[in-house]
Design a protein around this motif. Structure first.
Motif, short mmCIF file in Angstrom:
data_model
loop_
_atom_site.label_atom_id
_atom_site.label_comp_id
_atom_site.label_asym_id
_atom_site.label_seq_id
_atom_site.Cartn_x
_atom_site.Cartn_y
_atom_site.Cartn_z
N SER A 183 -18.00 -23.62 -19.53
CA SER A 183 -17.71 -23.28 -18.13
C SER A 183 -16.70 -24.28 -17.61
CB SER A 183 -18.98 -23.29 -17.27
OG SER A 183 -19.48 -24.60 -17.15
N ALA A 184 -15.81 -23.79 -16.77
CA ALA A 184 -14.77 -24.65 -16.21
C ALA A 184 -14.34 -24.10 -14.86
CB ALA A 184 -13.58 -24.72 -17.16
N GLU A 185 -13.98 -25.00 -13.97
CA GLU A 185 -13.42 -24.60 -12.68
C GLU A 185 -11.92 -24.37 -12.86
OE1 GLU A 185 -15.43 -24.05 -10.03
OE2 GLU A 185 -17.04 -24.59 -11.42
N GLY A 187 -8.93 -23.05 -10.49
CA GLY A 187 -8.61 -22.63 -9.13
C GLY A 187 -9.91 -22.43 -8.35
N ARG A 188 -10.03 -21.29 -7.71
CA ARG A 188 -11.24 -21.02 -6.92
C ARG A 188 -12.34 -20.36 -7.75
NH1 ARG A 188 -9.25 -16.07 -3.02
NH2 ARG A 188 -8.98 -14.51 -4.64
N ASP A 189 -12.05 -20.07 -9.02
CA ASP A 189 -13.00 -19.38 -9.88
C ASP A 189 -13.73 -20.34 -10.80
OD1 ASP A 189 -12.24 -16.85 -8.92
OD2 ASP A 189 -10.56 -16.78 -10.32
N THR A 190 -14.93 -19.94 -11.20
CA THR A 190 -15.62 -20.59 -12.30
C THR A 190 -15.49 -19.66 -13.50
OG1 THR A 190 -17.21 -21.63 -10.80
CG2 THR A 190 -17.80 -21.53 -13.14
N VAL A 191 -14.83 -20.15 -14.54
CA VAL A 191 -14.67 -19.38 -15.77
C VAL A 191 -15.81 -19.76 -16.70
CG1 VAL A 191 -13.19 -18.93 -17.77
CG2 VAL A 191 -12.17 -19.27 -15.50
N ARG A 192 -16.56 -18.73 -17.11
CA ARG A 192 -17.69 -18.94 -18.03
C ARG A 192 -17.49 -18.10 -19.28
NH1 ARG A 192 -21.80 -21.74 -15.63
NH2 ARG A 192 -21.71 -21.85 -13.34
N ALA A 193 -17.74 -18.71 -20.42
CA ALA A 193 -17.64 -18.03 -21.71
C ALA A 193 -19.04 -17.91 -22.31
CB ALA A 193 -16.71 -18.78 -22.64
#
Length: 198
Positions: A183-185, A187-193
């Motif tokens: 998981s990583a921030e 921009g304004r999103d949290t990207v989760r794999a």
């Protein structure tokens, strides 16, 4: 708003947050984050589905990087016209369904795609349609990526007109048998794999 009203809002969307709007902004840091994770985990030969692809800015970024087995589902039919104008190579090479996600995902075979991703789209799925997430896990053979706005509230409103349904995406997909691997921030999103554990 009930589930049908939410879908209608996006089917008829023009101006801000429409397919034209997203095509204007093009690929961004989230597009790159998605590309990096898909390339690293499943490679550029992967079959990839974007849920809520709009006019295709994230898929076009993948196409420019050499991905060819690209699919998209988008509720707003005008997105196809915008895609053909702004991203003609993607429009010619990809496969697209211009219908609500809820009407499409159940028709795909188990493990149909190596990777399935969404960018600020699953947050628009009404709570009555949470079953969609089970389908997302079912059709993704190796990788699910979410790039969603996360918040403590259950629901917030954009421009006081349409809802964002905030969920614990980690719990949503790990409860369906997937494992969160990153998981990583961004921009304004949290990207989760997430990856399949089977």
């Amino acid at each position: 708003m009930d589930a049908e009203e939410v879908r209608t809002e996006w089917i008829e969307r023009s101006g801000e947050y429409s397919p034209d709007y997203y095509a204007y902004y093009g690929a961004d840091e989230v597009s790159e984050a998605i590309r990096e994770r898909i390339e690293e985990r499943v490679g550029s030969d992967a079959s990839v589905l974007e849920l809520g692809c709009s006019s295709g800015r994230h898929l076009a970024h993948l196409h420019d990087a050499g991905f060819r087995d690209l699919w998209g589902v988008e509720i707003n039919e005008t997105a196809g016209d915008v895609m053909r104008e702004e991203y003609p190579d993607l429009a010619a090479d990809g496969s697209f369904r211009f219908e609500p996600i809820e009407d499409v995902v159940g028709g795909f075979d188990d493990d149909r795609f190596d990777a399935v991703f969404s960018v600020e789209t699953l947050q628009h799925i009404h709570p009555d349609d949470d079953w969609v997430f089970t389908e997302v896990a079912r059709i993704a053979d190796e990788l699910v990526l979410t790039a969603e706005i996360e918040a403590d509230e259950d629901v917030t409103y954009v421009r006081e007109s349409f809802p964002l349904y905030h969920r614990d995406w980690r719990a949503t997909f790990t409860d369906l048998g997937l494992e969160e691997i990153e998981s990583a921030e961004v921009g304004r999103d949290t990207v989760r794999a997430f990856r399949s554990t089977e």
